[in-house]
Design an enzyme around this catalytic site. Structure first.
Site, PDB file in Angstrom:
ATOM      1  N   LEU A   1       0.882  -1.176   0.000  1.00 10.51           N
ATOM      2  CA  LEU A   1       0.000   0.000   0.000  1.00 10.51           C
ATOM      3  C   LEU A   1       0.908   1.211   0.000  1.00 10.51           C
ATOM      4  CD1 LEU A   1      -2.799   1.422   0.454  1.00 10.51           C
ATOM      5  CD2 LEU A   1      -2.359   1.210   2.895  1.00 10.51           C
ATOM      6  N   ALA A   2       0.704   2.117  -0.932  1.00 16.79           N
ATOM      7  CA  ALA A   2       1.530   3.325  -0.946  1.00 16.79           C
ATOM      8  C   ALA A   2       0.735   4.490  -1.526  1.00 16.79           C
ATOM      9  CB  ALA A   2       2.800   3.105  -1.767  1.00 16.79           C
TER      10      ALA A   2
ATOM     11  N   ARG B   1      -1.808  11.996   3.681  1.00 18.06           N
ATOM     12  CA  ARG B   1      -2.640  12.619   4.739  1.00 18.06           C
ATOM     13  C   ARG B   1      -3.825  13.377   4.164  1.00 18.06           C
ATOM     14  NH1 ARG B   1      -1.078  13.057  10.400  1.00 18.06           N
ATOM     15  NH2 ARG B   1      -3.023  12.411  11.338  1.00 18.06           N
ATOM     16  N   LYS B   2      -4.371  12.845   3.055  1.00 23.62           N
ATOM     17  CA  LYS B   2      -5.577  13.426   2.452  1.00 23.62           C
ATOM     18  C   LYS B   2      -6.696  12.388   2.396  1.00 23.62           C
ATOM     19  CE  LYS B   2      -2.841  16.384  -0.667  1.00 23.62           C
ATOM     20  NZ  LYS B   2      -2.971  17.655   0.055  1.00 23.62           N
TER      21      LYS B   2
ATOM     22  N   ILE C   1      -6.351   9.211   1.125  1.00 24.15           N
ATOM     23  CA  ILE C   1      -6.229   8.258   0.008  1.00 24.15           C
ATOM     24  C   ILE C   1      -5.909   6.853   0.514  1.00 24.15           C
ATOM     25  CG2 ILE C   1      -4.934   7.697  -2.102  1.00 24.15           C
ATOM     26  CD1 ILE C   1      -4.516  10.800  -2.401  1.00 24.15           C
TER      27      ILE C   1
ATOM     28  N   GLN D   1      -6.650   5.544   3.311  1.00 24.98           N
ATOM     29  CA  GLN D   1      -7.867   5.018   3.929  1.00 24.98           C
ATOM     30  C   GLN D   1      -8.819   4.465   2.856  1.00 24.98           C
ATOM     31  OE1 GLN D   1      -9.216   7.761   7.109  1.00 24.98           O
ATOM     32  NE2 GLN D   1     -11.270   7.279   6.385  1.00 24.98           N
TER      33      GLN D   1
ATOM     34  N   GLU E   1       1.766  -7.166   7.389  1.00 28.93           N
ATOM     35  CA  GLU E   1       2.981  -6.920   8.175  1.00 28.93           C
ATOM     36  C   GLU E   1       3.431  -5.493   7.918  1.00 28.93           C
ATOM     37  OE1 GLU E   1       4.792 -10.040   6.274  1.00 28.93           O
ATOM     38  OE2 GLU E   1       4.084 -11.506   7.726  1.00 28.93           O
TER      39      GLU E   1
ATOM     40  N   TYR F   1      -3.876   1.560   9.976  1.00 28.99           N
ATOM     41  CA  TYR F   1      -4.440   0.210  10.119  1.00 28.99           C
ATOM     42  C   TYR F   1      -5.260   0.084  11.406  1.00 28.99           C
ATOM     43  CZ  TYR F   1      -1.056  -0.847   6.423  1.00 28.99           C
ATOM     44  OH  TYR F   1      -0.344  -0.844   5.258  1.00 28.99           O
TER      45      TYR F   1
END
Ligand SMILES: CC(C)(COP(=O)(O)OP(=O)(O)OC[C@H]1O[C@@H](n2cnc3c(N)ncnc32)[C@H](O)[C@@H]1OP(=O)(O)O)[C@@H](O)C(=O)NCCC(=O)NCCS
Length: 158
Positions: free
Chosen positions: A82-83, A90-91, A93, A95, A115, A127
């Site tokens: 996930l990147a 912090r906008k 995305i 989530q 992990e 998470y």
């Protein structure tokens, strides 16, 4: 593109999600190198496209802003990558990508595992907020510049 999943982040950013194709890999690799201290190799993404993994990217105004890779089998699912592009973090995305990945495997697996580096507080926050709980540590699992660090194993029920 019209039937691609669409999300609006909590900051009002409109996202279009679609599956990653081979043509996307150069741009995905550029984001991967900018977001991770120890990025995946290009061959890892290529293998995922050929395998049973699901790879989704998010675009905002036709710009690649993030992606997620997930797999499932034997009743379990695993978040593999996930990147979010550093300038778009912090906008909301991450989530949205996590929510989409969770929806993709819901009904196909009972538990979603992942992990994460113990030092990666922002990911652990994300998470935890999404309902993941801590299961334990894998000692010296990840390489660092100077040695190794533990992985935190997390999971959530689907
Ligand atoms: C981890 C990552 C995917 C988060 O994506 P993001 O789009 O920035 O996250 P979001 O904006 O959706 O944040 C959702 C929540 O996560 C937590 N969070 C995200 N960034 C955070 C930060 N810098 N500090 C503390 N908490 C953070 C917060 O709880 C946040 O909710 P809030 O903004 O309402 O407080 C992103 O920082 C990233 O790509 N990091 C590099 C790659 C990486 O570490 N991937 C995860 C590997 S396991």
């Amino acid at each position: 593109m019209s039937d691609s999943p669409r999300f609006v982040t909590y900051t009002g950013l409109e996202l279009h999600l679609r599956e990653i194709t081979a043509e996307d890999i150069p741009a995905v690799m550029q984001l991967e190198r900018s977001a991770h201290s120890h990025p995946w190799r290009q061959s890892s993404f290529e293998d995922c496209l050929k395998g049973r993994q699901k790879c989704w990217l998010a675009e905002a105004k036709n710009t690649l802003v993030g992606y997620v890779v997930i797999t499932h089998g034997g009743g379990d699912a695993e978040l593999l990558n996930l990147a979010v592009a550093p300038t778009f973090q912090r906008k909301g995305i991450g989530q949205c990508l996590l929510e989409h990945a969770t929806q993709c495997v819901a009904g196909k697996a009972d538990m979603l595992f992942l992990e994460v580096r113990v030092s990666n507080q922002k990911a652990i926050e994300l998470y935890s907020k999404a309902g993941f709980f801590e299961l334990g540590n894998r000692k010296n699992y990840y390489p660092t510049v100077n040695g190794h660090e533990d992985a935190l194993l997390m999971a959530r029920q689907l």
